[in-house]
Write a protein that holds these residues in place. Structure first.
Motif, PDB file in Angstrom:
ATOM      1  N   ALA A 203       0.867  -1.180   0.000  1.00  0.00           N
ATOM      2  CA  ALA A 203       0.000   0.000   0.000  1.00  0.00           C
ATOM      3  C   ALA A 203       0.901   1.226   0.000  1.00  0.00           C
ATOM      4  O   ALA A 203       1.916   1.255   0.699  1.00  0.00           O
ATOM      5  CB  ALA A 203      -0.915   0.008   1.213  1.00  0.00           C
ATOM      6  N   GLY A 204       0.558   2.207  -0.811  1.00  0.00           N
ATOM      7  CA  GLY A 204       1.358   3.415  -0.881  1.00  0.00           C
ATOM      8  C   GLY A 204       2.782   3.172  -1.336  1.00  0.00           C
ATOM      9  O   GLY A 204       3.684   3.931  -1.007  1.00  0.00           O
ATOM     10  N   GLY A 205       2.990   2.092  -2.077  1.00  0.00           N
ATOM     11  CA  GLY A 205       4.311   1.764  -2.569  1.00  0.00           C
ATOM     12  C   GLY A 205       5.206   1.075  -1.555  1.00  0.00           C
ATOM     13  O   GLY A 205       6.386   0.863  -1.806  1.00  0.00           O
ATOM     14  N   VAL A 206       4.635   0.711  -0.405  1.00  0.00           N
ATOM     15  CA  VAL A 206       5.401   0.071   0.665  1.00  0.00           C
ATOM     16  C   VAL A 206       4.912  -1.355   0.843  1.00  0.00           C
ATOM     17  O   VAL A 206       3.703  -1.590   0.987  1.00  0.00           O
ATOM     18  CB  VAL A 206       5.231   0.862   1.991  1.00  0.00           C
ATOM     19  CG1 VAL A 206       5.952   0.173   3.135  1.00  0.00           C
ATOM     20  CG2 VAL A 206       5.703   2.297   1.830  1.00  0.00           C
ATOM     21  N   ASP A 207       5.849  -2.306   0.846  1.00  0.00           N
ATOM     22  CA  ASP A 207       5.500  -3.701   1.130  1.00  0.00           C
ATOM     23  C   ASP A 207       5.389  -3.867   2.639  1.00  0.00           C
ATOM     24  O   ASP A 207       6.272  -3.409   3.384  1.00  0.00           O
ATOM     25  CB  ASP A 207       6.571  -4.644   0.578  1.00  0.00           C
ATOM     26  CG  ASP A 207       6.594  -4.660  -0.943  1.00  0.00           C
ATOM     27  OD1 ASP A 207       5.536  -4.431  -1.559  1.00  0.00           O
ATOM     28  OD2 ASP A 207       7.673  -4.895  -1.513  1.00  0.00           O
ATOM     29  N   LEU A 208       4.320  -4.516   3.087  1.00  0.00           N
ATOM     30  CA  LEU A 208       4.097  -4.699   4.517  1.00  0.00           C
ATOM     31  C   LEU A 208       3.201  -5.892   4.770  1.00  0.00           C
ATOM     32  O   LEU A 208       2.457  -6.311   3.880  1.00  0.00           O
ATOM     33  CB  LEU A 208       3.525  -3.433   5.152  1.00  0.00           C
ATOM     34  CG  LEU A 208       2.158  -2.914   4.735  1.00  0.00           C
ATOM     35  CD1 LEU A 208       1.733  -1.788   5.673  1.00  0.00           C
ATOM     36  CD2 LEU A 208       2.133  -2.356   3.340  1.00  0.00           C
ATOM     37  N   PRO A 209       3.269  -6.454   5.987  1.00  0.00           N
ATOM     38  CA  PRO A 209       2.386  -7.575   6.316  1.00  0.00           C
ATOM     39  C   PRO A 209       0.917  -7.151   6.242  1.00  0.00           C
ATOM     40  O   PRO A 209       0.569  -5.995   6.554  1.00  0.00           O
ATOM     41  CB  PRO A 209       2.777  -7.933   7.749  1.00  0.00           C
ATOM     42  CG  PRO A 209       4.147  -7.377   7.928  1.00  0.00           C
ATOM     43  CD  PRO A 209       4.197  -6.141   7.080  1.00  0.00           C
ATOM     44  N   GLY A 210       0.061  -8.088   5.872  1.00  0.00           N
ATOM     45  CA  GLY A 210      -1.365  -7.799   5.756  1.00  0.00           C
ATOM     46  C   GLY A 210      -1.956  -7.196   7.017  1.00  0.00           C
ATOM     47  O   GLY A 210      -2.729  -6.245   6.958  1.00  0.00           O
ATOM     48  N   GLN A 211      -1.590  -7.734   8.177  1.00  0.00           N
ATOM     49  CA  GLN A 211      -2.179  -7.225   9.416  1.00  0.00           C
ATOM     50  C   GLN A 211      -1.730  -5.787   9.697  1.00  0.00           C
ATOM     51  O   GLN A 211      -2.489  -5.005  10.273  1.00  0.00           O
ATOM     52  CB  GLN A 211      -1.860  -8.134  10.588  1.00  0.00           C
ATOM     53  CG  GLN A 211      -0.397  -8.305  10.893  1.00  0.00           C
ATOM     54  CD  GLN A 211      -0.157  -9.369  11.933  1.00  0.00           C
ATOM     55  OE1 GLN A 211      -1.086  -9.953  12.460  1.00  0.00           O
ATOM     56  NE2 GLN A 211       1.095  -9.621  12.234  1.00  0.00           N
ATOM     57  N   VAL A 212      -0.523  -5.411   9.270  1.00  0.00           N
ATOM     58  CA  VAL A 212      -0.079  -4.025   9.425  1.00  0.00           C
ATOM     59  C   VAL A 212      -0.842  -3.132   8.456  1.00  0.00           C
ATOM     60  O   VAL A 212      -1.271  -2.026   8.814  1.00  0.00           O
ATOM     61  CB  VAL A 212       1.449  -3.897   9.226  1.00  0.00           C
ATOM     62  CG1 VAL A 212       1.883  -2.433   9.257  1.00  0.00           C
ATOM     63  CG2 VAL A 212       2.196  -4.688  10.292  1.00  0.00           C
ATOM     64  N   ALA A 213      -1.044  -3.595   7.229  1.00  0.00           N
ATOM     65  CA  ALA A 213      -1.817  -2.826   6.252  1.00  0.00           C
ATOM     66  C   ALA A 213      -3.228  -2.571   6.763  1.00  0.00           C
ATOM     67  O   ALA A 213      -3.772  -1.475   6.583  1.00  0.00           O
ATOM     68  CB  ALA A 213      -1.853  -3.554   4.910  1.00  0.00           C
ATOM     69  N   ALA A 214      -3.827  -3.557   7.430  1.00  0.00           N
ATOM     70  CA  ALA A 214      -5.166  -3.371   7.998  1.00  0.00           C
ATOM     71  C   ALA A 214      -5.153  -2.298   9.078  1.00  0.00           C
ATOM     72  O   ALA A 214      -6.072  -1.467   9.155  1.00  0.00           O
ATOM     73  CB  ALA A 214      -5.677  -4.689   8.570  1.00  0.00           C
ATOM     74  N   ALA A 215      -4.113  -2.295   9.912  1.00  0.00           N
ATOM     75  CA  ALA A 215      -4.007  -1.275  10.960  1.00  0.00           C
ATOM     76  C   ALA A 215      -3.808   0.108  10.352  1.00  0.00           C
ATOM     77  O   ALA A 215      -4.366   1.098  10.842  1.00  0.00           O
ATOM     78  CB  ALA A 215      -2.862  -1.620  11.910  1.00  0.00           C
ATOM     79  N   VAL A 216      -3.038   0.180   9.277  1.00  0.00           N
ATOM     80  CA  VAL A 216      -2.847   1.457   8.593  1.00  0.00           C
ATOM     81  C   VAL A 216      -4.178   1.921   8.003  1.00  0.00           C
ATOM     82  O   VAL A 216      -4.532   3.103   8.087  1.00  0.00           O
ATOM     83  CB  VAL A 216      -1.758   1.357   7.499  1.00  0.00           C
ATOM     84  CG1 VAL A 216      -1.670   2.652   6.698  1.00  0.00           C
ATOM     85  CG2 VAL A 216      -0.404   1.021   8.120  1.00  0.00           C
TER      86      VAL A 216
END
Length: 193
Positions: free
Chosen positions: A107-120
């Motif tokens: 998201a936003g060009g940043v790779d991250l774990p799904g659970q972190v993306a949900a928190a964002v």
């Protein structure tokens, strides 16, 4: 964010949609707590992030998930009153799938774990819901689960004294959770237009 509990982003998405529904055409040029945005830009940002985080949940990686925020000033089109609530609903629905919360996404060009993306995503909906309410003078009570997720994310994200939206604004520990969340994000909870 290991061990983050799945939450339903639907209630918070509906709160943001209800706020947007009450925005008048005259308020579209009003200032917001986002220094670079007036209300129409904030609404455009909400529409864009809804699509990006929907696609991040679906692991449908592409242009919508690769574009960093701030590369262009978002805006609304003539159909925004129908498009924004639809995008918010789709965002919430996508995060109801347990597979959205596992593995990696972008998201936003940043790779991250799904659970972190949900928190964002929760953080974006909570804080920008607050921005929209403050800019338009509307009452705002965020969804408690989304607020707790946003606060937890921001506690971690603001470790260096800077939140996602600017330097952390000190707020007493006795203040309401929404004020503490807004302060961690880099907003002044006392902001008024």
């Amino acid at each position: 964010m290991t061990g983050t509990t799945m939450i339903d982003l639907g209630p918070q998405a509906r709160i943001v949609a209800a706020l947007a529904e009450r925005v008048t055409d005259e308020q579209l040029a009003a200032v917001t707590p986002c220094p670079a945005y007036v209300v129409r830009h904030l609404l455009g940002h909400l529409a864009g992030l809804s699509v990006a985080f929907r696609d991040a949940a679906r692991k449908d990686l592409g242009a919508t998930t690769a574009t960093p925020p701030g590369t262009v000033t978002p805006d609304i089109g003539p159909g925004w009153r129908a498009e924004l609530p639809k995008a918010l609903d789709e965002l919430a629905e996508a995060w109801r799938d347990p597979s959205a919360w596992s593995g990696m996404t972008r998201a936003g060009g940043v790779d991250l774990p799904g659970q972190v993306a949900a928190a964002v995503a929760a953080d974006e909906l909570v804080v920008h819901g607050w921005d929209l309410a403050r800019a338009t003078g509307l009452a705002y009570v965020p969804d408690p689960a989304a607020l707790a997720a946003a606060y937890g994310f921001l506690q971690m994200a603001a470790q260096g004294g800077r939140g996602p939206f600017g330097p952390v604004v000190p707020v007493p520990e006795t203040a309401p959770l929404l004020d503490r969340t807004v302060g961690l994000s880099g907003r002044d909870p006392g902001w008024k237009p």
